[in-house]
Scaffold this active site. Structure first.
Site, mmCIF file in Angstrom:
data_model
loop_
_atom_site.group_PDB
_atom_site.id
_atom_site.type_symbol
_atom_site.label_atom_id
_atom_site.label_comp_id
_atom_site.label_asym_id
_atom_site.label_seq_id
_atom_site.Cartn_x
_atom_site.Cartn_y
_atom_site.Cartn_z
ATOM 1 N N CYS A 75 -7.268 -5.908 -0.291
ATOM 2 C CA CYS A 75 -6.059 -5.966 0.540
ATOM 3 C C CYS A 75 -5.338 -4.609 0.562
ATOM 4 C CB CYS A 75 -5.173 -7.119 0.087
ATOM 5 S SG CYS A 75 -4.099 -7.692 1.405
ATOM 6 N N ILE A 110 -3.396 -12.628 2.447
ATOM 7 C CA ILE A 110 -1.943 -12.513 2.260
ATOM 8 C C ILE A 110 -1.480 -11.227 2.947
ATOM 9 C CG2 ILE A 110 -0.047 -12.401 0.594
ATOM 10 C CD1 ILE A 110 -1.999 -13.687 -1.467
ATOM 11 N N HIS A 161 -8.244 -11.936 -1.058
ATOM 12 C CA HIS A 161 -7.973 -11.818 -2.497
ATOM 13 C C HIS A 161 -8.923 -12.683 -3.330
ATOM 14 C CE1 HIS A 161 -4.024 -9.680 -2.551
ATOM 15 N NE2 HIS A 161 -4.033 -10.060 -1.286
ATOM 16 N N GLU A 180 -9.570 -12.513 -6.355
ATOM 17 C CA GLU A 180 -9.033 -12.735 -7.715
ATOM 18 C C GLU A 180 -8.139 -13.972 -7.783
ATOM 19 O OE1 GLU A 180 -7.896 -10.653 -5.556
ATOM 20 O OE2 GLU A 180 -5.714 -10.461 -5.761
ATOM 21 N N SER A 235 0.805 -1.228 0.000
ATOM 22 C CA SER A 235 0.000 0.000 0.000
ATOM 23 C C SER A 235 0.837 1.277 0.000
ATOM 24 C CB SER A 235 -0.973 -0.006 1.173
ATOM 25 O OG SER A 235 -0.295 -0.131 2.399
HETATM 26 N N1 GLN Z 1 0.638 -6.005 3.582
HETATM 27 C C1 GLN Z 1 0.341 -5.190 2.435
HETATM 28 C C2 GLN Z 1 0.240 -3.713 2.832
HETATM 29 O O1 GLN Z 1 0.150 -3.422 3.967
HETATM 30 C C3 GLN Z 1 -0.948 -5.659 1.768
HETATM 31 C C4 GLN Z 1 -0.773 -7.083 1.278
HETATM 32 C C5 GLN Z 1 -1.611 -7.433 0.088
HETATM 33 O O2 GLN Z 1 -2.151 -6.565 -0.604
HETATM 34 N N2 GLN Z 1 -1.684 -8.701 -0.196
HETATM 35 O O3 GLN Z 1 0.255 -2.862 2.000
#
Ligand code: GLN
Length: 191
Positions: free
Chosen positions: A78, A133, A169, A171, A48
């Site tokens: 996510c 994830i 996720h 997708e 992010s």
């Molecule tokens: N851990 C990531 C974040 O904080 C997000 C992980 C993901 O998009 N699979 O940006």
């Protein structure tokens, strides 16, 4: 219907494939002018902070906010959900769109179980195999936010008007029901 997938970074190809399977036309969005004519945009998973920086570099932070304010729908998965959130635990200054009235904590499912899969019950859709994830945890939802699915007591899929967020996720599951929900209900019903 033409739907965009933000393609700056992260897992955008799998979203594109799901949308194509559902018969959508798909634009890979890298510049604000590519938002014209789209019903909705998916902001994928990834990292992010990197995604937010690239959004700023390309003017897509302002572009996506304007897109939403003029009737476009947004779905963040996510890292994408983190960019949509109004609140971010301990990281108030991390740049983001800040449109969806939730507070999230990044990487908050613990190091040992940072990635896992679980079956979640999605309202209106039924059981769904969810891949998490390094997922953010949604620790607060505002009064206008609907919780569509929860895991271990925490919301994992939420909606507010033309905004949808999943911390898992869809997708990666090969199951296109949440993509269909986004294009038919969120983008379709909102635009
Ligand atoms: N851990 C990531 C974040 O904080 C997000 C992980 C993901 O998009 N699979 O940006």
């Amino acid at each position: 219907m033409r739907v965009g997938v933000l393609a700056l970074q992260g897992a955008f190809r799998e979203h594109k494939q799901a949308l194509l399977r559902l018969g959508c036309k798909v634009t890979e969005v890298r510049l604000p002018q590519q938002l014209a004519g789209l019903a909705g945009v998916i902001i994928p998973g990834g990292e992010s902070t990197t995604m937010a920086k690239l959004m700023q570099d390309y003017g897509l932070d302002a572009g996506l906010k304007a897109f939403y304010e003029t009737g476009g729908a947004l779905w963040g998965t996510c890292a994408g959900a983190i960019t949509l959130a109004t609140g971010l635990v301990g990281l108030a200054k991390q740049p983001r769109l800040g449109l969806l009235d939730i507070t999230v904590a990044r990487n908050a499912y613990g190091r040992q179980i940072a990635s896992f899969e679980a079956e979640v019950e999605v309202s209106g859709l039924g059981p769904f195999r969810a891949f998490f994830i390094r997922a953010p945890r949604i620790v607060r939802v505002g009064p206008a936010v609907t919780v569509c699915a929860s895991f271990a007591g925490d919301p994992v899929m939420v909606r507010e008007d033309g905004l949808l967020a999943t911390v898992f996720h869809p997708e990666l599951s090969g199951d296109d029901r949440i993509h269909r929900y986004f294009i038919e209900v969120v983008a379709g019903g909102y635009a």
